[in-house]
Design a protein around this motif. Structure first.
Motif, PDB file in Angstrom:
ATOM      1  N   TRP A 149       0.816  -1.216   0.000  1.00 57.90           N
ATOM      2  CA  TRP A 149       0.000   0.000   0.000  1.00 57.90           C
ATOM      3  C   TRP A 149       0.852   1.269   0.000  1.00 57.90           C
ATOM      4  N   ALA A 150       1.960   1.266   0.737  1.00 60.99           N
ATOM      5  CA  ALA A 150       2.764   2.482   0.874  1.00 60.99           C
ATOM      6  C   ALA A 150       3.748   2.650  -0.272  1.00 60.99           C
ATOM      7  N   LYS A 151       4.416   1.572  -0.664  1.00 62.08           N
ATOM      8  CA  LYS A 151       5.471   1.683  -1.667  1.00 62.08           C
ATOM      9  C   LYS A 151       4.942   1.535  -3.096  1.00 62.08           C
ATOM     10  N   GLN A 152       4.026   0.563  -3.288  1.00 65.02           N
ATOM     11  CA  GLN A 152       3.531   0.318  -4.640  1.00 65.02           C
ATOM     12  C   GLN A 152       2.414   1.284  -5.039  1.00 65.02           C
ATOM     13  N   LEU A 153       1.479   1.524  -4.126  1.00 70.35           N
ATOM     14  CA  LEU A 153       0.324   2.363  -4.450  1.00 70.35           C
ATOM     15  C   LEU A 153       0.431   3.764  -3.866  1.00 70.35           C
ATOM     16  N   LEU A 155      -0.167   5.069  -0.886  1.00 72.56           N
ATOM     17  CA  LEU A 155      -1.356   5.470  -0.137  1.00 72.56           C
ATOM     18  C   LEU A 155      -1.081   5.638   1.352  1.00 72.56           C
ATOM     19  N   SER A 156       0.191   5.712   1.726  1.00 69.38           N
ATOM     20  CA  SER A 156       0.492   5.955   3.131  1.00 69.38           C
ATOM     21  C   SER A 156       0.072   7.368   3.514  1.00 69.38           C
ATOM     22  N   GLY A 157      -0.226   7.559   4.786  1.00 66.77           N
ATOM     23  CA  GLY A 157      -0.714   8.839   5.250  1.00 66.77           C
ATOM     24  C   GLY A 157      -2.195   9.033   5.027  1.00 66.77           C
ATOM     25  N   SER A 158      -2.919   7.937   4.756  1.00 67.89           N
ATOM     26  CA  SER A 158      -4.369   7.999   4.572  1.00 67.89           C
ATOM     27  C   SER A 158      -4.993   6.739   5.161  1.00 67.89           C
ATOM     28  N   LEU A 159      -6.308   6.725   5.194  1.00 64.19           N
ATOM     29  CA  LEU A 159      -7.040   5.572   5.719  1.00 64.19           C
ATOM     30  C   LEU A 159      -7.481   4.606   4.621  1.00 64.19           C
ATOM     31  N   TRP A 160      -7.167   4.907   3.380  1.00 63.42           N
ATOM     32  CA  TRP A 160      -7.611   4.044   2.285  1.00 63.42           C
ATOM     33  C   TRP A 160      -6.994   2.649   2.342  1.00 63.42           C
ATOM     34  N   PRO A 161      -5.772   2.463   2.787  1.00 64.48           N
ATOM     35  CA  PRO A 161      -5.280   1.076   2.923  1.00 64.48           C
ATOM     36  C   PRO A 161      -6.077   0.243   3.922  1.00 64.48           C
ATOM     37  N   LEU A 162      -6.844   0.887   4.802  1.00 67.94           N
ATOM     38  CA  LEU A 162      -7.693   0.164   5.745  1.00 67.94           C
ATOM     39  C   LEU A 162      -9.104  -0.020   5.209  1.00 67.94           C
ATOM     40  N   PRO A 233      -4.614   2.673  11.990  1.00 64.66           N
ATOM     41  CA  PRO A 233      -4.257   4.086  11.779  1.00 64.66           C
ATOM     42  C   PRO A 233      -2.837   4.428  12.211  1.00 64.66           C
ATOM     43  N   GLN A 234      -2.332   3.745  13.227  1.00 64.54           N
ATOM     44  CA  GLN A 234      -0.952   4.012  13.637  1.00 64.54           C
ATOM     45  C   GLN A 234       0.030   3.615  12.543  1.00 64.54           C
ATOM     46  N   ILE A 235      -0.247   2.533  11.839  1.00 63.73           N
ATOM     47  CA  ILE A 235       0.666   2.051  10.795  1.00 63.73           C
ATOM     48  C   ILE A 235       0.599   2.921   9.551  1.00 63.73           C
ATOM     49  N   ALA A 237      -1.507   5.927   8.946  1.00 60.98           N
ATOM     50  CA  ALA A 237      -1.873   7.345   8.965  1.00 60.98           C
ATOM     51  C   ALA A 237      -1.095   8.169   9.974  1.00 60.98           C
ATOM     52  N   SER A 238      -0.127   7.574  10.655  1.00 64.08           N
ATOM     53  CA  SER A 238       0.556   8.303  11.725  1.00 64.08           C
ATOM     54  C   SER A 238       1.337   9.511  11.209  1.00 64.08           C
ATOM     55  N   GLU A 239       1.812   9.456   9.974  1.00 66.41           N
ATOM     56  CA  GLU A 239       2.619  10.552   9.446  1.00 66.41           C
ATOM     57  C   GLU A 239       1.786  11.745   8.987  1.00 66.41           C
ATOM     58  N   ASN A 240       0.468  11.581   8.932  1.00 65.57           N
ATOM     59  CA  ASN A 240      -0.407  12.655   8.466  1.00 65.57           C
ATOM     60  C   ASN A 240      -1.473  12.939   9.526  1.00 65.57           C
TER      61      ASN A 240
END
Length: 297
Positions: A149-153, A155-162, A233-235, A237-240
């Motif tokens: 989710w973070a590297k390929q897509l 989407l880190s910093g959001s809730l969409w991976p959840l 969310p900690q994993i 969205a924590s950076e945003n």
């Protein structure tokens, strides 16, 4: 005269020692059961009462031994809402819990219906795979999932991976719904098919109205999980801070108000209140759904 009035009623015999012993034992059992019930109710209720009372205290009284507020500080809740970011956390949590619940229920019902009512090769294997996914801890797959989710897509910093994975169903929800749907007699489905209904129409017109308690139970379980989720969310969205939820933002709030325990408790009450209200409004369907899911395997 005696014949006209009839025989006088015979006096009741005094209870025997065995009857007195049984009555005394029943009374003691009643007292013991209700005492345990009251103790359990106080055990679960008093901490919540303490939190509510502390949230209505002043800052100076919150650290004292007083249990009742000297002055009822209702403005603590307004001050919590005025905290920067708190309303954003509310909006994010409602999005995560609400949208996630709808997606989970909608995607899990067809799978559970197929596993409960269809006869096809590999059905038992598919059910075993669902059960095995329930036994898999989320911490085991968190690293590859985060990399995807973070590297390929990105989407880190959001809730969409959840939220996005809920489109594909949830193992626990599928299993719980499947257990409930097995309690619906097949005769109803056969009658619907005789009347010309296909599988989809049978599901929508016959199965779903009868499965409301099970659907309500699954929806509440998913809503409570998403509302209280801290790990996800900690994993992601924590950076945003703009993507934080209430469960994760409450930890930040406590750090910012580490001496203002009255405000911390007020924020805690505001986080717990929606879950409590939702449960009390839907507890009848929830209890019925959880009870009936274990009737038939």
């Amino acid at each position: 005269m005696t014949q006209l009035l009839g025989k006088p009623p015979e006096p009741k015999a005094p209870p025997s020692p065995a009857e007195r012993t049984a009555h005394r034992r029943a009374l003691l059992e009643w007292i013991a059961i209700h005492s345990l019930g009251i103790a359990a109710a106080l055990f679960f209720t008093l901490p919540f009462v303490f939190v509510v009372l502390t949230s209505l205290m002043s800052d100076s009284q919150a650290l004292s031994r007083d249990l009742i507020p000297h002055t009822w500080e209702w403005g603590n809740y307004a001050e919590v809402f005025d905290t920067p970011g708190f309303l954003t956390w509310w909006r994010n949590t409602l999005l995560y819990a609400g949208l996630g619940t709808v997606l989970t229920v909608v995607s899990s019902i067809p799978v559970a219906y197929a596993l409960a009512k269809f006869r096809f090769r590999g059905r038992n294997l598919a059910l075993m795979l669902v059960i095995s996914m329930m036994m898999l801890p989320p911490q085991v797959v968190i690293i590859p999932m985060y990399l995807f989710w973070a590297k390929q897509l990105d989407l880190s910093g959001s809730l969409w991976p959840l939220i996005i994975p809920m489109v594909f169903g949830d193992a626990f929800s599928i299993f719980l719904l499947r257990q409930f749907l097995t309690t619906i007699p097949d005769e109803y489905l056969d009658a619907a098919k005789v009347d010309g209904c296909g599988d989809l129409r049978t599901l929508l017109k016959v199965v779903l109205p009868m499965a409301r308690p099970g659907i309500a139970a699954v929806a509440l379980f998913q809503f409570f999980y998403a509302w209280n989720d801290y790990f996800g969310p900690q994993i992601y969205a924590s950076e945003n801070p703009g993507a934080w939820t209430l469960s994760y933002g409450l930890e930040s709030f406590k750090g910012a108000h580490h001496t203002d325990w009255n405000l911390t408790m007020a924020a805690t009450v505001l986080v717990m209140a929606p879950v409590i209200v939702v449960f009390f409004l839907a507890q009848k369907a929830f209890v019925e759904g959880v009870t009936l899911t274990g009737v038939k395997g």
